[in-house]
Scaffold this motif. Structure first.
Motif, PDB file in Angstrom:
ATOM      1  N   LYS A   1      79.618 -18.201  34.084  1.00 13.35           N
ATOM      2  CA  LYS A   1      80.070 -18.809  34.681  1.00 13.35           C
ATOM      3  C   LYS A   1      79.519 -19.380  36.693  1.00 13.35           C
ATOM      4  N   ILE A   2      79.166 -18.321  36.613  1.00 10.18           N
ATOM      5  CA  ILE A   2      78.256 -18.832  38.560  1.00 10.18           C
ATOM      6  C   ILE A   2      77.381 -19.521  37.974  1.00 10.18           C
ATOM      7  N   PHE A   3      76.427 -19.643  37.781  1.00  8.77           N
ATOM      8  CA  PHE A   3      75.265 -20.988  36.914  1.00  8.77           C
ATOM      9  C   PHE A   3      76.335 -21.882  37.378  1.00  8.77           C
TER      10      PHE A   3
ATOM     11  N   THR B   1      65.605 -20.206  35.839  1.00  5.47           N
ATOM     12  CA  THR B   1      65.479 -19.435  37.100  1.00  5.47           C
ATOM     13  C   THR B   1      66.223 -18.774  37.213  1.00  5.47           C
ATOM     14  N   PHE B   2      67.461 -19.818  37.807  1.00  5.31           N
ATOM     15  CA  PHE B   2      68.772 -19.142  38.313  1.00  5.31           C
ATOM     16  C   PHE B   2      69.552 -18.645  37.791  1.00  5.31           C
ATOM     17  N   LYS B   3      69.094 -18.167  35.784  1.00  7.05           N
ATOM     18  CA  LYS B   3      69.563 -16.733  35.182  1.00  7.05           C
ATOM     19  C   LYS B   3      69.761 -15.693  35.022  1.00  7.05           C
ATOM     20  N   LYS B   4      67.858 -16.128  35.555  1.00  5.19           N
ATOM     21  CA  LYS B   4      67.296 -14.706  35.367  1.00  5.19           C
ATOM     22  C   LYS B   4      67.064 -13.887  37.065  1.00  5.19           C
ATOM     23  N   ALA B   5      68.146 -14.920  37.758  1.00  4.15           N
ATOM     24  CA  ALA B   5      67.878 -14.195  39.427  1.00  4.15           C
ATOM     25  C   ALA B   5      68.836 -13.174  39.552  1.00  4.15           C
TER      26      ALA B   5
END
Length: 410
Positions: free
Chosen positions: A287-289, A351-355
């Protein structure tokens, strides 16, 4: 002479028209922008005619009343005509034409200085050093033409950004001095060719780097673009501006505002619950992504649709967003969001989801909230106030960051 007209008993319907000196000079004392709508829809004329009609009825004598009516009509016609078609002196008309041409030339000379081919040797034997010197000489000449033309120009949407451009040049005075470029008291530039040759082309290329959107060259290029360097002027010498209702730019700016707020909200980062309704320690990363992806998409759409605008209210806020993004480019990269040379964003899902989502939220509480404010103003100017925004404050000063330094010069 002060004229006060009361329409009916409503005190809010009172209008005060301050005294005006004769001729076109007196018209300068009137706020053209604030009165334009009432002139255009006819309410200004009806109000004035009503007032003079009342005065004529009070006069008594039909013959003298007719004379006063004739004079009143002549005065009214003159007022309306001059307010609708403000006179521009021949000097100002020439300055307007010179400024428009100068900005177009300056846009070209900046582009040359940002072109990598300028800094390479050519097959015909012309060295990179010679090409850089030639390009810099053209830039200084075109820059000075623009500054000089601005002093007598009435194109306010252009001169506001020229003032901002001059302020940027002043802020980079030390770097320019290393290349042999100094700033005169009147804001124009002076070039020491020998010192420029000694500095070398690499120094010039660095100062005008297109890959750094905060470089001197990129900033000047953006200011020239914001002036609408290739836009036309009408017969009175005023710039043709955008019209209200640009739904593409307005809707994308509005959506960007909402995405920015969501990325800064606590609700988006609420921990997920298990099948029994118990809170876990897991974020809803999908949801955030999705929200971040929408943010990037609307960011790019807004710039694509609004960047060519000549409306200073739009462009000033786009500039603020662009500069905030440039200052936070390293932080954005940590979350998989990169910015290209044109200032457009791209997001890497892995990269975003690993942040760390807590860091994402903390970042967007500052950056996102700030972007939301400016995006809201872009939406406002594009959809409702495109004709009204002139880049000036109520006191007559430029409403563009950093331009006050050269207000007297221009």
């Amino acid at each position: 002479m002060g004229i006060k007209i009361n329409v009916g008993s409503n005190q809010n319907s009172s209008y005060l028209f301050q005294s005006m000196s004769s001729g076109s000079g007196g018209m300068a004392n009137l706020n053209f922008l604030s009165d334009y709508a009432s002139i255009k829809n006819g309410s200004y004329g009806r109000l004035m005619k009503t007032y003079y009609g009342m005065k004529q009825q009070e006069a008594g004598s039909s013959s003298s009343s007719a004379g006063r009516k004739s004079n009143a009509s002549n005065v009214l016609d003159k007022i309306l005509e001059e307010k609708k078609n403000p006179k521009v002196s021949k000097e100002a008309q020439k300055a307007n034409a010179d400024l428009t041409t100068g900005l177009s030339n300056l846009k070209s000379s900046v582009s040359t200085l940002q072109n990598g081919k300028t800094y390479t040797d050519t097959e015909n034997g012309q060295s990179a050093a010679d090409k850089a010197v030639s390009a810099m000489k053209a830039y200084v000449s075109d820059y000075n033409d623009v500054v000089n033309a601005s002093k007598n120009s009435t194109l306010r949407n252009k001169t506001a950004y020229v003032a901002n451009m001059m302020s940027c040049t002043a802020a980079n005075a030390d770097k320019l001095a290393e290349l042999g470029v100094t700033i005169n008291e009147n804001g124009t530039l002076q070039l020491n060719e020998s010192k420029l040759k000694a500095a070398g082309p690499s120094k010039v290329q660095e100062l005008f780097s297109p890959s750094d959107i905060m470089s001197y060259g990129s900033t000047i290029a953006s200011r020239v673009q914001f002036t609408g360097a290739n836009s036309s002027t009408n017969s009175t010498g005023s710039t043709q501006t955008d019209t209200p209702g640009n739904t593409t730019a307005g809707s994308s700016a509005s959506s960007l505002k909402e995405d920015s707020k969501k990325l800064a909200s606590d609700e988006l980062y609420a921990m997920m619950k298990d099948k029994d309704g118990n809170e876990t320690n897991q974020y809803d990363i999908g949801k955030i992504f999705a929200t971040a992806k929408s943010f990037v998409s609307n960011y790019n759409k807004m710039f694509d649709a609004a960047e060519s605008s000549t409306n200073s209210g739009v462009i000033a806020n786009l500039s603020y967003i662009r500069e905030k993004t440039a200052r936070n480019e390293d932080a954005l990269k940590q979350f998989g969001i990169s910015v290209d040379q044109k200032g457009r964003m791209k997001i890497n899902e892995d990269t975003f989801k690993k942040a760390d989502m807590s860091k994402v939220q903390k970042f967007f509480k500052d950056y996102g909230s700030s972007v939301a404010t400016n995006a809201s103003l872009v939406d406002f100017y594009m959809t409702t106030q495109a004709n009204a925004a002139s880049g000036y404050t109520a006191s007559g000063g430029y409403n563009v960051q950093g331009s006050a330094r050269f207000a007297d010069t221009m």
